[in-house]
Write a protein that holds these residues in place. Structure first.
Motif, PDB file in Angstrom:
ATOM      1  N   SER A 133      -0.418  -1.207   2.477  1.00  0.00           N
ATOM      2  CA  SER A 133      -0.279  -1.264   1.013  1.00  0.00           C
ATOM      3  C   SER A 133       0.866  -0.363   0.567  1.00  0.00           C
ATOM      4  N   GLU A 153       0.838   1.827  -1.648  1.00  0.00           N
ATOM      5  CA  GLU A 153       0.346   3.198  -1.801  1.00  0.00           C
ATOM      6  C   GLU A 153       0.524   3.995  -0.511  1.00  0.00           C
ATOM      7  N   TYR A 154       0.193   3.348   0.615  1.00  0.00           N
ATOM      8  CA  TYR A 154       0.299   4.040   1.899  1.00  0.00           C
ATOM      9  C   TYR A 154       1.735   4.074   2.410  1.00  0.00           C
ATOM     10  N   ASP A 176       4.215   4.569   0.609  1.00  0.00           N
ATOM     11  CA  ASP A 176       4.900   5.622  -0.153  1.00  0.00           C
ATOM     12  C   ASP A 176       4.524   7.039   0.272  1.00  0.00           C
ATOM     13  N   ARG A 205      -7.358   7.003   2.347  1.00  0.00           N
ATOM     14  CA  ARG A 205      -5.981   7.498   2.317  1.00  0.00           C
ATOM     15  C   ARG A 205      -5.755   8.630   3.319  1.00  0.00           C
TER      16      ARG A 205
END
Length: 422
Positions: free
Chosen positions: A229, A231-232, A234, A311
């Protein structure tokens, strides 16, 4: 095509690799366009993604109760409607009043892996009979030994073909000291299965030789990874120009070979002190590993951050220069693929199923701590080797997708349905 699937865990509640694989397989099947999956699990949390139908077995009645509609609306969770409850109630097929049920005629589940796990497995299989009578489906798919009894019961009730998915065997979990009860449940599931999907050829050979199964119904079905994703993606990679980080992430238990990681670390630290080692996770060998690190005199270079989830897992990968999976017996092993997605070169044992599909990794025998130490030292010392495996490893793993796995499973379903009853 409609699939009735039995699984013990599913995200966001993750206890291990089984939840990750269950999500990937069902997601991959959903991308085929013409596959509708109903996933039965003991106790959903209600936050599961809605790309498939979820049935909480703790909401399926097995004893008839005269419950009014308004009361049901208050008691049932969002993923079960009163209409669905009544539909299941109409398909109760035997007298289960001797079993412990609540005021809705349903059995409670602890969720996860409670102390009465075998009792919950049996209860799950009883409820599977009601579900199999009420649902419309073409084929049954059961994941791991926990749900094989449910799959077998559903096949007996419905007459539909059964596929079982072997994510691990008790030979893997016990390092050969097999639990006879678990072995019997595994073998019974395999004996009744029309198709056995194994997460690697390594596991397939175990199924054939240790469980005496017909090779013609056993297929290697390797796992994959989800696309990373944004999010990951980044999550930044820190500057480790002065000090490298080498990570073990997984259950700290016999199957995963944590002691070999510690021994290899001790050898590396005799050559350089500019490396830190991380053992992330929890398990029955954690205290023994802490003691071993102290005995080897490397406690100042070793860290035990505990169990990682969500995360945190990807932050750990991104903060690592090398990922090591020294498993003694690993049916597949998704962790190295996840690490490689994050740009972290991996070292895996030759006893790992994922090694069958990975090229851009370093493979050593789990017991060869000298070879493991040499590989760790080389990746931490030679930038060209690190950069090559970082770049090529990421490219390789990006092509290993659950959509391709879903396509293969769907084709196998078609083959089983075509030959069923012949």
């Amino acid at each position: 095509m409609k699939v009735l699937m039995f699984g013990w865990e599913f995200p966001p509640k993750i206890y291990g690799g089984l939840a990750v694989a269950s999500y990937g397989i069902t997601k991959g099947l959903s991308l085929q366009g013409d596959v509708e999956t109903t996933f039965c699990m003991p106790k959903p949390c209600g936050e599961e993604e809605q790309f498939l139908n979820i049935i909480g077995m703790n909401q399926v009645p097995i004893v008839w109760r005269d419950v009014n509609y308004d009361y049901l609306k208050e008691r049932l969770p969002s993923y079960m409607t009163p209409e669905q409850y009544y539909a299941f109630r109409d398909h109760i097929y035997a007298d289960f009043s001797y079993m412990h049920v609540n005021d809705l005629g349903c059995m409670e589940f602890g969720g996860g892996y409670p102390s009465n796990l075998h009792e919950e497995i049996n209860n799950f299989s009883v409820i599977a009979g009601v579900v199999a009578r009420q649902q419309e489906f073409d084929i049954i798919h059961a994941h791991d030994w926990l749900t094989y009894p449910a799959g077998v019961h559903a096949k007996m009730v419905s007459g539909k073909p059964l596929c079982i998915h072997v994510h691990a065997t008790d030979f893997d979990r016990s390092r050969g000291k097999v639990n006879p009860t678990v072995y019997a449940m595994e073998k019974n599931g395999m004996d009744h299965a029309d198709c056995i999907m194994c997460v690697s050829e390594l596991t397939r050979q175990t199924v054939i030789h240790q469980y005496h199964q017909d090779p013609r119904k056993c297929f290697a079905m390797h796992n994959a990874v989800y696309p990373l994703s944004q999010e990951y993606q980044d999550i930044p990679r820190p500057d480790h120009s002065k000090e490298k980080v080498v990570t073990f992430l997984g259950r700290i238990t016999m199957q995963k070979g944590p002691e070999y990681f510690v021994e290899a670390a001790a050898l590396v630290l005799k050559r350089t002190r500019n490396i830190r080692f991380v053992m992330a996770g929890s398990g029955d060998m954690l205290n023994a590993m802490i003691n071993m690190v102290a005995e080897r005199g490397i406690a100042d270079r070793f860290h035990f951050p505990g169990f990682q989830r969500g995360r945190q897992v990807y932050e750990t990968y991104k903060q690592s220069d090398v990922f090591v999976m020294p498993s003694v017996s690993e049916p597949f092993g998704i962790a190295p693929l996840e690490a490689m997605q994050c740009g972290t070169p991996s070292i895996i044992s030759k006893q790992s199923g994922c090694g069958e599909i990975l090229t851009n990794v370093i493979k050593t025998d789990y017991w060869d701590i000298h070879a493991m130490a040499d590989a760790i030292y080389a990746l931490c010392t030679y930038p060209s080797l690190f950069n090559y495996l970082q770049e090529e490893g990421k490219k390789e793993v990006d092509g290993i997708t659950w959509e391709k796995v879903g396509l293969r499973i769907r084709a196998l379903y078609e083959e089983v349905l075509k030959n069923y009853g012949k």
